[in-house]
Design an enzyme around this catalytic site. Structure first.
Site, PDB file in Angstrom:
ATOM      1  N   ASN A  29     -42.271 -14.996  17.300  1.00 13.69           N
ATOM      2  CA  ASN A  29     -42.913 -15.204  15.931  1.00 13.69           C
ATOM      3  C   ASN A  29     -44.351 -15.137  16.170  1.00 13.69           C
ATOM      4  O   ASN A  29     -45.032 -14.450  15.402  1.00 13.69           O
ATOM      5  CB  ASN A  29     -42.413 -16.471  15.455  1.00 13.69           C
ATOM      6  CG  ASN A  29     -41.174 -16.468  14.820  1.00 13.69           C
ATOM      7  OD1 ASN A  29     -40.685 -15.729  13.817  1.00 13.69           O
ATOM      8  ND2 ASN A  29     -39.880 -16.987  15.557  1.00 13.69           N
ATOM      9  N   LEU A  49     -41.284 -27.692  19.060  1.00 17.14           N
ATOM     10  CA  LEU A  49     -40.217 -28.650  18.726  1.00 17.14           C
ATOM     11  C   LEU A  49     -40.507 -30.117  18.730  1.00 17.14           C
ATOM     12  O   LEU A  49     -39.571 -30.707  18.455  1.00 17.14           O
ATOM     13  CB  LEU A  49     -39.401 -28.631  20.377  1.00 17.14           C
ATOM     14  CG  LEU A  49     -38.636 -27.080  20.351  1.00 17.14           C
ATOM     15  CD1 LEU A  49     -37.848 -26.899  21.661  1.00 17.14           C
ATOM     16  CD2 LEU A  49     -37.763 -26.714  18.874  1.00 17.14           C
ATOM     17  N   LEU A  78     -42.058 -33.324  16.541  1.00 13.83           N
ATOM     18  CA  LEU A  78     -42.386 -33.799  15.218  1.00 13.83           C
ATOM     19  C   LEU A  78     -43.835 -34.016  15.075  1.00 13.83           C
ATOM     20  O   LEU A  78     -44.288 -34.376  16.111  1.00 13.83           O
ATOM     21  CB  LEU A  78     -41.721 -35.212  15.124  1.00 13.83           C
ATOM     22  CG  LEU A  78     -41.231 -35.897  13.459  1.00 13.83           C
ATOM     23  CD1 LEU A  78     -40.422 -34.850  13.167  1.00 13.83           C
ATOM     24  CD2 LEU A  78     -40.385 -37.146  14.108  1.00 13.83           C
ATOM     25  N   ILE A  79     -44.238 -33.607  13.622  1.00 12.19           N
ATOM     26  CA  ILE A  79     -45.850 -33.411  13.802  1.00 12.19           C
ATOM     27  C   ILE A  79     -46.145 -35.119  13.475  1.00 12.19           C
ATOM     28  O   ILE A  79     -45.625 -35.663  12.463  1.00 12.19           O
ATOM     29  CB  ILE A  79     -46.397 -32.557  12.399  1.00 12.19           C
ATOM     30  CG1 ILE A  79     -45.471 -31.258  12.797  1.00 12.19           C
ATOM     31  CG2 ILE A  79     -47.458 -32.698  12.297  1.00 12.19           C
ATOM     32  CD1 ILE A  79     -46.123 -30.653  14.219  1.00 12.19           C
ATOM     33  N   ASN A  84     -43.521 -24.326   8.936  1.00 11.75           N
ATOM     34  CA  ASN A  84     -42.383 -24.148   9.937  1.00 11.75           C
ATOM     35  C   ASN A  84     -41.537 -23.173   9.450  1.00 11.75           C
ATOM     36  O   ASN A  84     -41.041 -23.076   8.122  1.00 11.75           O
ATOM     37  CB  ASN A  84     -41.653 -25.623  10.164  1.00 11.75           C
ATOM     38  CG  ASN A  84     -40.608 -25.345  11.172  1.00 11.75           C
ATOM     39  OD1 ASN A  84     -40.900 -24.861  12.418  1.00 11.75           O
ATOM     40  ND2 ASN A  84     -39.417 -26.005  10.985  1.00 11.75           N
ATOM     41  N   HIS A  91     -37.436 -22.208  10.112  1.00  9.94           N
ATOM     42  CA  HIS A  91     -36.292 -22.853  10.582  1.00  9.94           C
ATOM     43  C   HIS A  91     -35.079 -21.831  10.739  1.00  9.94           C
ATOM     44  O   HIS A  91     -35.113 -21.071   9.671  1.00  9.94           O
ATOM     45  CB  HIS A  91     -35.754 -24.192   9.832  1.00  9.94           C
ATOM     46  CG  HIS A  91     -34.750 -24.714  10.498  1.00  9.94           C
ATOM     47  ND1 HIS A  91     -34.626 -25.613  11.820  1.00  9.94           N
ATOM     48  CD2 HIS A  91     -33.252 -24.739  10.108  1.00  9.94           C
ATOM     49  CE1 HIS A  91     -33.431 -25.964  12.127  1.00  9.94           C
ATOM     50  NE2 HIS A  91     -32.554 -25.451  11.010  1.00  9.94           N
ATOM     51  N   ASP A 127     -37.609 -30.648   9.519  1.00  6.60           N
ATOM     52  CA  ASP A 127     -37.054 -29.703   8.684  1.00  6.60           C
ATOM     53  C   ASP A 127     -36.576 -30.198   7.167  1.00  6.60           C
ATOM     54  O   ASP A 127     -35.866 -30.102   6.619  1.00  6.60           O
ATOM     55  CB  ASP A 127     -35.713 -29.298   9.281  1.00  6.60           C
ATOM     56  CG  ASP A 127     -35.826 -28.797  10.554  1.00  6.60           C
ATOM     57  OD1 ASP A 127     -35.038 -28.940  11.588  1.00  6.60           O
ATOM     58  OD2 ASP A 127     -36.883 -28.095  10.930  1.00  6.60           O
TER      59      ASP A 127
HETATM   60  C1  GRF Z   1     -36.946 -19.409  16.350  1.00  7.30           C
HETATM   61  O1  GRF Z   1     -35.554 -19.247  15.836  1.00  7.30           O
HETATM   62  C2  GRF Z   1     -37.556 -19.984  15.049  1.00  7.30           C
HETATM   63  O2  GRF Z   1     -37.078 -20.099  14.117  1.00  7.30           O
HETATM   64  C3  GRF Z   1     -37.351 -21.535  15.533  1.00  7.30           C
HETATM   65  O3  GRF Z   1     -37.724 -21.268  16.974  1.00  7.30           O
HETATM   66  C4  GRF Z   1     -37.018 -20.234  17.314  1.00  7.30           C
HETATM   67  C5  GRF Z   1     -37.668 -19.586  18.553  1.00  7.30           C
HETATM   68  O4  GRF Z   1     -38.984 -19.101  18.089  1.00  7.30           O
HETATM   69  N1  GRF Z   1     -38.486 -22.372  14.987  1.00  7.30           N
HETATM   70  P1  GRF Z   1     -39.987 -18.001  18.902  1.00  7.30           P
HETATM   71  O5  GRF Z   1     -39.470 -16.904  19.817  1.00  7.30           O
HETATM   72  O6  GRF Z   1     -40.456 -18.925  20.064  1.00  7.30           O
HETATM   73  O7  GRF Z   1     -41.033 -17.727  18.202  1.00  7.30           O
END
Ligand code: GRF
Length: 186
Positions: free
Chosen positions: A14, A84, A86-87, A101, A103, A144
């Site tokens: 991403n 990953l 929590l903020i 975020n 999800h 989330d």
């Molecule tokens: C993705 O599926 C995203 O939706 C989730 O983390 C996964 C890995 O994302 N939040 P990336 O390849 O590290 O951007």
């Protein structure tokens, strides 16, 4: 100039897509990448992209000075992209309605603690869902559970494996995340 801080923990697909999307746009820049995982390939992507990489541990992450560091960088929007942790409240207070975020499922289903990456797609397949998708949402102090900004759906067929679902979700992420960010910035 709109400045993004992108938080990562994993592969950074991403991050890559967002950086590539905004590269031609002089009005938007990725001010920094924040990573909590020294083994994340996202770190290498940041280096390849020439984006400043800030490595954090729990102590730095929970210290109010970190919010101030991001404020000093004039960050307009914090984007969690595979991040990953929590903020903490100090970040939410410093960036109200400015942390989003993505999800890889249709929240509120298949969200919350433990629902990340492959675990999400395995649960969707195990439940024989006919569709899945992505949710882009504001971040609050719980996993989330902030207001939903955008969702996109994709059909799941009976013989789809979790890997097949992951591939379909990945396409939705790549197609939509940068555009949703752009619409939030302008
Ligand atoms: C993705 O599926 C995203 O939706 C989730 O983390 C996964 C890995 O994302 N939040 P990336 O390849 O590290 O951007």
């Amino acid at each position: 100039m709109k400045r993004l801080a992108i938080f990562v923990s994993g592969g950074g697909t991403n991050l890559q897509q967002i950086a590539d999307y905004f590269a031609p746009n002089p009005e938007v820049e990725v001010a920094c990448v924040v990573s909590n995982n020294k083994d994340a390939y996202a770190n290498q992507r940041a280096k390849n992209l020439g984006i400043p990489l800030i490595m954090i541990d729990r102590q730095k992450f929970n210290d109010k000075a970190f919010s101030e560091e991001l404020k000093k960088m004039n960050v307009d929007l914090i984007v969690l992209a595979g991040f990953l942790w929590l903020i903490p409240q100090h970040l939410i207070d410093a960036f109200p309605h400015k942390i989003i975020n993505i999800h890889p499922a249709l929240l509120p289903k298949y969200g919350g603690k433990g629902f990340y990456g492959h675990h999400v797609h395995e649960a969707v397949v195990a439940a024989h869902e006919k569709e899945s998708g992505i949710t882009i949402h504001y971040v609050n102090e719980k996993y989330d559970s902030g207001d939903i900004i955008f969702q996109a759906k994709v059909a799941i067929s009976r013989n789809d494996t979790p890997d097949d679902v992951a591939a379909k979700i990945h396409v939705l992420e790549q197609m939509n995340f940068p555009v949703v960010i752009e619409n939030l910035l302008f």
